[in-house]
Design a protein around this motif. Structure first.
Motif, PDB file in Angstrom:
ATOM      1  N   ASP A  30       4.843  -3.411  -4.493  1.00 60.13           N
ATOM      2  CA  ASP A  30       3.743  -1.991  -4.231  1.00 60.13           C
ATOM      3  C   ASP A  30       3.053  -2.336  -5.612  1.00 60.13           C
ATOM      4  O   ASP A  30       3.315  -2.975  -6.577  1.00 60.13           O
ATOM      5  CB  ASP A  30       4.251  -0.769  -4.256  1.00 60.13           C
ATOM      6  CG  ASP A  30       5.510  -0.224  -4.988  1.00 60.13           C
ATOM      7  OD1 ASP A  30       5.168  -0.948  -6.149  1.00 60.13           O
ATOM      8  OD2 ASP A  30       5.714   1.279  -5.067  1.00 60.13           O
ATOM      9  N   LEU A  36      10.068  -3.856  -1.197  1.00 60.62           N
ATOM     10  CA  LEU A  36      10.006  -2.623   0.663  1.00 60.62           C
ATOM     11  C   LEU A  36      11.255  -3.493   1.128  1.00 60.62           C
ATOM     12  O   LEU A  36      11.258  -4.379   1.316  1.00 60.62           O
ATOM     13  CB  LEU A  36       9.075  -2.591   1.000  1.00 60.62           C
ATOM     14  CG  LEU A  36       9.336  -2.123   2.461  1.00 60.62           C
ATOM     15  CD1 LEU A  36       9.095  -0.019   2.699  1.00 60.62           C
ATOM     16  CD2 LEU A  36       8.009  -2.536   3.404  1.00 60.62           C
ATOM     17  N   TRP A 125      11.793   1.873  -0.889  1.00 58.69           N
ATOM     18  CA  TRP A 125      11.228   1.104  -2.856  1.00 58.69           C
ATOM     19  C   TRP A 125      12.306   0.882  -3.153  1.00 58.69           C
ATOM     20  O   TRP A 125      12.533   2.568  -3.303  1.00 58.69           O
ATOM     21  CB  TRP A 125       9.637   1.885  -2.378  1.00 58.69           C
ATOM     22  CG  TRP A 125       8.451   1.534  -1.836  1.00 58.69           C
ATOM     23  CD1 TRP A 125       7.983   2.901  -1.127  1.00 58.69           C
ATOM     24  CD2 TRP A 125       7.637   0.382  -1.295  1.00 58.69           C
ATOM     25  NE1 TRP A 125       6.333   1.704  -0.238  1.00 58.69           N
ATOM     26  CE2 TRP A 125       6.417   0.963  -0.318  1.00 58.69           C
ATOM     27  CE3 TRP A 125       7.632  -1.136  -1.784  1.00 58.69           C
ATOM     28  CZ2 TRP A 125       5.496  -0.028   0.060  1.00 58.69           C
ATOM     29  CZ3 TRP A 125       6.425  -2.087  -1.417  1.00 58.69           C
ATOM     30  CH2 TRP A 125       5.613  -1.417  -0.522  1.00 58.69           C
TER      31      TRP A 125
END
Length: 159
Positions: A30, A36, A125
């Motif tokens: 991200d 992830l 995450w």
């Protein structure tokens, strides 16, 4: 993970013999460079999103589809991290498969990370310095995704 229909059709005639299959996996980052991960329903372990391309499907297309199906996150592939042929796996039903994994570094571009199918128990995450317990192969892919080097081709990656 559910077995794709085309694999079930192959198994109907091939029996349990070794099938050499393509695989696509993703190190999705991200904007904060968090990774992830999904906790798999089949074994309870944290893992990178991955799957088998459908017949005729490009690996990059497959990895985007798999990431979305498993996590509801939209991503775009940035580069190939590594290509690796794993050791054969024998499943409890005696089916034998050997996968060649094409791992992509991907950038998240939308969606909200959540469980999006029956393959995952949790999705989240993780900062690279606070990853949950992962196998060596997942850690190798993550490490390579953060390097600027070329695609890594090596048959000696720890499992």
């Amino acid at each position: 993970m559910p077995t794709p229909d085309f694999i079930l059709e192959l198994r109907a005639t091939a029996g349990h013999q070794l099938l050499f299959l393509p695989g696509a996996s993703a190190v999705v980052l991200d904007d904060e460079d968090r990774v992830l991960l999904g906790r798999r329903a089949d074994n309870g372990r944290w893992a990178l999103p991955s799957g088998i391309p459908e017949p005729g499907e490009q690996p990059a297309t497959a990895v985007v589809r798999e990431v979305y199906e498993e996590t509801a996150v939209r991503c775009v592939p940035e580069r190939i991290v590594l290509v690796h042929t794993a050791e054969p796996v024998t499943y409890p039903n005696k089916d034998v498969c050997q996968f060649v994994d094409i791992c992509f570094r991907c950038r998240a571009v939308g969606g909200e990370a959540r469980v999006n199918d029956e393959e995952s128990l949790e999705v989240g995450w993780f900062p690279v310095d606070s990853l949950p317990e992962l196998d060596e192969y997942a850690l190798t892919r993550i490490k390579r995704a953060f390097e600027d080097g070329p695609t890594w081709f090596d048959s000696t990656i720890p499992e």
